[in-house]
Design an enzyme around this catalytic site. Structure first.
Site, short mmCIF file in Angstrom:
data_model
loop_
_atom_site.label_atom_id
_atom_site.label_comp_id
_atom_site.label_asym_id
_atom_site.label_seq_id
_atom_site.Cartn_x
_atom_site.Cartn_y
_atom_site.Cartn_z
N CYS A 254 64.04 41.29 14.05
CA CYS A 254 64.89 40.76 15.12
C CYS A 254 66.19 40.34 14.43
CB CYS A 254 64.25 39.52 15.75
SG CYS A 254 62.66 39.85 16.47
N ARG B 12 68.63 45.77 14.59
CA ARG B 12 67.40 45.13 14.08
C ARG B 12 66.37 44.97 15.18
NH1 ARG B 12 67.87 42.77 9.37
NH2 ARG B 12 66.12 41.42 9.84
N TRP C 30 62.93 42.41 18.62
CA TRP C 30 62.04 43.56 18.51
C TRP C 30 60.65 42.96 18.61
CZ3 TRP C 30 58.29 45.81 15.24
CH2 TRP C 30 58.05 47.17 15.47
N ASN D 118 63.28 35.12 13.57
CA ASN D 118 62.99 36.50 13.14
C ASN D 118 61.83 36.40 12.16
OD1 ASN D 118 62.92 39.17 12.35
ND2 ASN D 118 64.45 38.84 10.75
N GLY D 119 60.73 37.11 12.46
CA GLY D 119 59.57 37.11 11.56
C GLY D 119 58.29 36.94 12.36
N GLU E 183 60.86 64.69 4.72
CA GLU E 183 62.01 63.96 5.26
C GLU E 183 62.59 64.68 6.47
OE1 GLU E 183 62.91 61.11 5.04
OE2 GLU E 183 64.94 61.03 5.82
N LYS F 284 62.92 62.83 10.13
CA LYS F 284 64.21 62.74 10.82
C LYS F 284 64.09 63.27 12.24
CE LYS F 284 66.50 60.36 8.95
NZ LYS F 284 65.48 59.83 8.17
N GLU G 52 61.60 61.03 14.55
CA GLU G 52 61.94 59.63 14.84
C GLU G 52 63.12 59.49 15.79
OE1 GLU G 52 63.38 57.03 11.72
OE2 GLU G 52 64.08 58.71 10.56
N HIS H 152 44.44 76.11 5.23
CA HIS H 152 43.19 75.33 5.20
C HIS H 152 42.97 74.57 6.50
CE1 HIS H 152 42.61 76.34 1.02
NE2 HIS H 152 43.89 76.11 0.83
N LYS I 174 65.55 48.94 12.38
CA LYS I 174 66.14 49.36 11.12
C LYS I 174 65.38 48.81 9.92
CE LYS I 174 69.03 51.38 8.39
NZ LYS I 174 68.89 52.84 8.21
C1 AGP Z 1 63.81 56.44 8.01
O1 AGP Z 1 64.78 57.15 8.76
C2 AGP Z 1 63.29 55.23 8.71
N1 AGP Z 1 64.31 54.42 9.22
C3 AGP Z 1 62.23 54.50 7.92
O2 AGP Z 1 61.23 55.43 7.55
C4 AGP Z 1 62.70 53.76 6.64
O3 AGP Z 1 63.04 54.70 5.66
C5 AGP Z 1 61.53 52.89 6.15
O4 AGP Z 1 61.21 51.97 7.17
C6 AGP Z 1 61.84 52.14 4.86
O5 AGP Z 1 62.89 51.23 5.09
P1 AGP Z 1 63.60 50.55 3.81
O6 AGP Z 1 64.19 51.66 3.00
O7 AGP Z 1 64.61 49.63 4.39
O8 AGP Z 1 62.53 49.82 3.05
#
Ligand code: AGP
Length: 611
Positions: free
Chosen positions: A2, A27, A75, A101-102, A484, A488, A491, A507, A606
């Site tokens: 958050c 966030r 969030w 936040n937490g 990756e 991308k 997500e 397999h 994020k």
């Molecule tokens: C990647 O596009 C995502 N946003 C997510 O997988 C991110 O890489 C992961 O949460 C790790 O975050 P960080 O690098 O801030 O630790």
């Protein structure tokens, strides 16, 4: 995940709170709220949905007069994203307001204790427990706010960054953190608290990074700090020299596209200060050559995209420095009771430096007495401060939830680290080092070339906005790139996608391939070309449409793949830095084609600061 803000000063608080929250929406963005003292009482306004709903509700803060307040963008972790559960939360007499936040892990136990003492709750959140607990201690200890805060942080367990105001003390904001990020900004208009630097940059570049269980007390023109027992402590502010635009879109439609296009500069900024006269200088590493030679095993631990950079660099640390590497997802590592041998080095990779699982993995390694290195983008973040050593990526603030430029910087930071280790351990000659460094220094220009052909990728992406399943396959580093590329796409476009080691398809998973299924084959590892080509043939005979991403000297692939994206030639170890660019653009344009919110995809945030 958050965002919290707070302000006390000469100006009207609400517009400043809204501006700060707008910089923190990445966030979390399922609800938002503000509490402002209007001269007589604390007024709270909150709403579900994006921050703009709260702005409209409060006429951009104009109908919330007052010079002190706190704000929150949420969030949801405990309690549905409803208006009742939105922050700020009040005590019953509405004389104390708090944003958080937490996660308060012992909130149920505390809630029951408070209910037994006659407290009534209106929300399902853990945060409301803090509001009532503050009330309890405030009344118990002569209505002294600082004592109330100290007592609360001795009782709660879990993670928190709190902003608190007391109606009886209408010129003071209190704030405290544990494991969730918190900064204090000293501005001429007054003083601010926030979860992250971009929220205060418009008002100040002088920032205090708050350590765990440190308390801040802000008035219009004073900032005091206290330790967990309420004793005064001194702190130094840091001057932030980020370009304020770095946290703005600068004409791009989305932060993600801006950050994709910032990659050449971000990579250049990350490598250039560390390559001098053909040598690698990583001063912040603080390791002697002897200590580098004594490393017997590397554990790379991270989440999501950061983890994918670790999967890539296992090949490079092992291939060049001949050091065994184990790569773990942080959420798995922290619970699998890992074995650490003499000479182990744990590298935690994290853009935000606040990812709960990665932070926990770091703390586990430190508990076991293992040397730790953080590769982190956010200066002053928890992982950056708690790791023994930190090697910053210089990507600048990354706002889009889907990481791109920070990912690219994490890759090259590890390339340099692996080459440094290889050179110190005598595994490569100075001549070879020079050649590798030349290839790395070429990467920003080569990324620029790839960014120049976005139209072709955009056209191709538009054909797949209705796709249901997409596969990414590759071998070795090409498999890491596939991981990756797949993440991308899924997500930000919400299309189911899967990365598969190309040799593993037969397999089981190959049974999912149907007529027209899109399979993206990453084929940059020359010694594996033939093997991957045969996997391409396997999926094509089952009806797949194959898009190949390969080196620009691999022309005969056109006989096999249906479409080909070429990347400039670079050393096989470094192809991820180039092959990922068209895959980022592909994911971006599919998401845009579907009309989705690229920068704030559903269900995500994020920085995942809860486990
Ligand atoms: C990647 O596009 C995502 N946003 C997510 O997988 C991110 O890489 C992961 O949460 C790790 O975050 P960080 O690098 O801030 O630790």
């Amino acid at each position: 995940m958050c965002g919290i803000v707070g302000y006390v000063g000469k100006e009207q608080a609400a517009p400043i709170l809204l501006d700060g929250l707008s910089k923190l929406e990445y966030r979390g963005y399922d609800s938002a709220g503000m509490a402002v003292y209007d001269g007589e009482k604390i007024v709270i306004n909150k709403s579900t949905g994006r921050l703009k709903v709260l702005s409209e509700l409060t006429h951009d803060g104009e109908n919330m007069p007052g010079h002190i307040g706190i704000g929150h963008t949420r969030w949801a972790t405990h309690g549905e994203p409803t208006e009742t559960n939105a922050h700020p939360h009040f005590n019953e007499s509405k004389t104390i307001a708090v944003v958080h936040n937490g996660i308060i892990e012992n909130y149920l136990k505390l809630k029951n204790l408070l209910i037994e003492r006659g407290y009534q709750f209106v929300s399902d959140t853990d945060t409301e427990v803090v509001a009532h607990l503050l009330d309890y201690y405030y009344k118990k200890y002569d209505k002294d706010p600082l004592t109330a805060v100290v007592k609360v942080i001795h009782r709660v367990e879990g993670s928190y960054a709190l902003g608190i105001i007391f109606a009886d003390y209408p010129d003071v904001v209190y704030s405290v953190r544990k494991d969730s990020p918190l900064i204090v900004g000293k501005a001429k208009e007054g003083n601010l608290i926030a979860s992250d630097v971009p929220a205060v940059l418009k008002y100040t570049r002088d920032v205090y990074f708050i350590e765990n269980e440190e308390i801040a007390r802000l008035t219009e023109d004073t900032i005091e700090f206290f330790n967990v027992d309420g004793e005064p402590i001194q702190k130094q502010s840091k001057h932030i020299d980020w370009d304020i635009n770095a946290a703005e879109k600068n004409g791009y439609e989305h932060f993600m596209l801006k950050e994709i296009y910032e990659q050449p500069k971000a990579v250049r900024d990350t490598i250039s200060p560390r390559i001098k006269d053909g040598k690698i200088i990583i001063e912040e590493l603080g390791m002697t050559d002897e200590e580098i030679r004594s490393i017997k095993k590397i554990h790379i631990v991270a989440c999501g995209s950061a983890y994918h950079t670790g999967v890539t660099n296992k090949y490079i640390f092992e291939g060049l420095a001949r050091i065994p590497v184990e790569v773990d997802l942080a959420s798995e590592f922290r619970y699998r009771n890992p074995i650490f041998e003499e000479g182990a080095l744990v590298i935690i990779i994290s853009q935000s430096g606040e990812t709960a699982d990665s932070l926990a993995a770091l703390r586990l390694a430190k508990e076991k007495g293992v040397k730790t290195l953080g590769i982190v983008n956010v200066v002053g973040s928890s992982i950056a401060r708690e790791a023994d050593k930190v090697m910053y990526t210089w990507a600048g603030p990354e706002i889009a939830v889907a990481t791109t430029k920070a990912y690219s910087c994490q890759l090259v930071a590890q390339y340099l680290l692996a080459l440094k280790f290889a050179q110190v351990r005598g595994q490569i000659t100075d001549e070879q080092l020079k050649e590798y460094l030349h290839e790395i220094e070429m990467l920003p220009n080569q990324i620029e070339i790839l960014l120049g052909n976005k139209e072709r990728i955009q056209k191709f992406a538009n054909r797949y906005v209705a796709a249901k399943d997409v596969f990414f396959i590759g071998r070795g580093i090409d498999y890491a790139i596939s991981l990756e590329g797949s993440l991308k796409l899924k997500e930000i476009s919400y299309i189911h996608s899967e990365a598969y080691a190309a040799g593993e398809l037969k397999h089981g998973t190959i049974s999912l391939i149907e007529d027209g299924t899109l399979v993206t084959a990453v084929v940059t590892q020359e010694e594996l070309y033939k093997k991957t080509i045969s996997n391409i043939v396997e999926v094509k005979t089952r009806g797949a449409y194959v898009l190949a991403v390969t080196n620009d000297d691999n022309l005969d692939i056109e006989k096999t793949a249906d479409s080909v994206i070429y990347i400039p030639k670079t050393n096989a170890y470094f192809t991820n830095s180039l092959a990922i660019i068209p895959l980022q653009l592909f994911a971006y344009y599919v998401s845009v084609g579907k009309g989705l919110d690229v920068d704030k995809p559903r269900n995500l945030a994020k920085s995942v600061t809860v486990e």
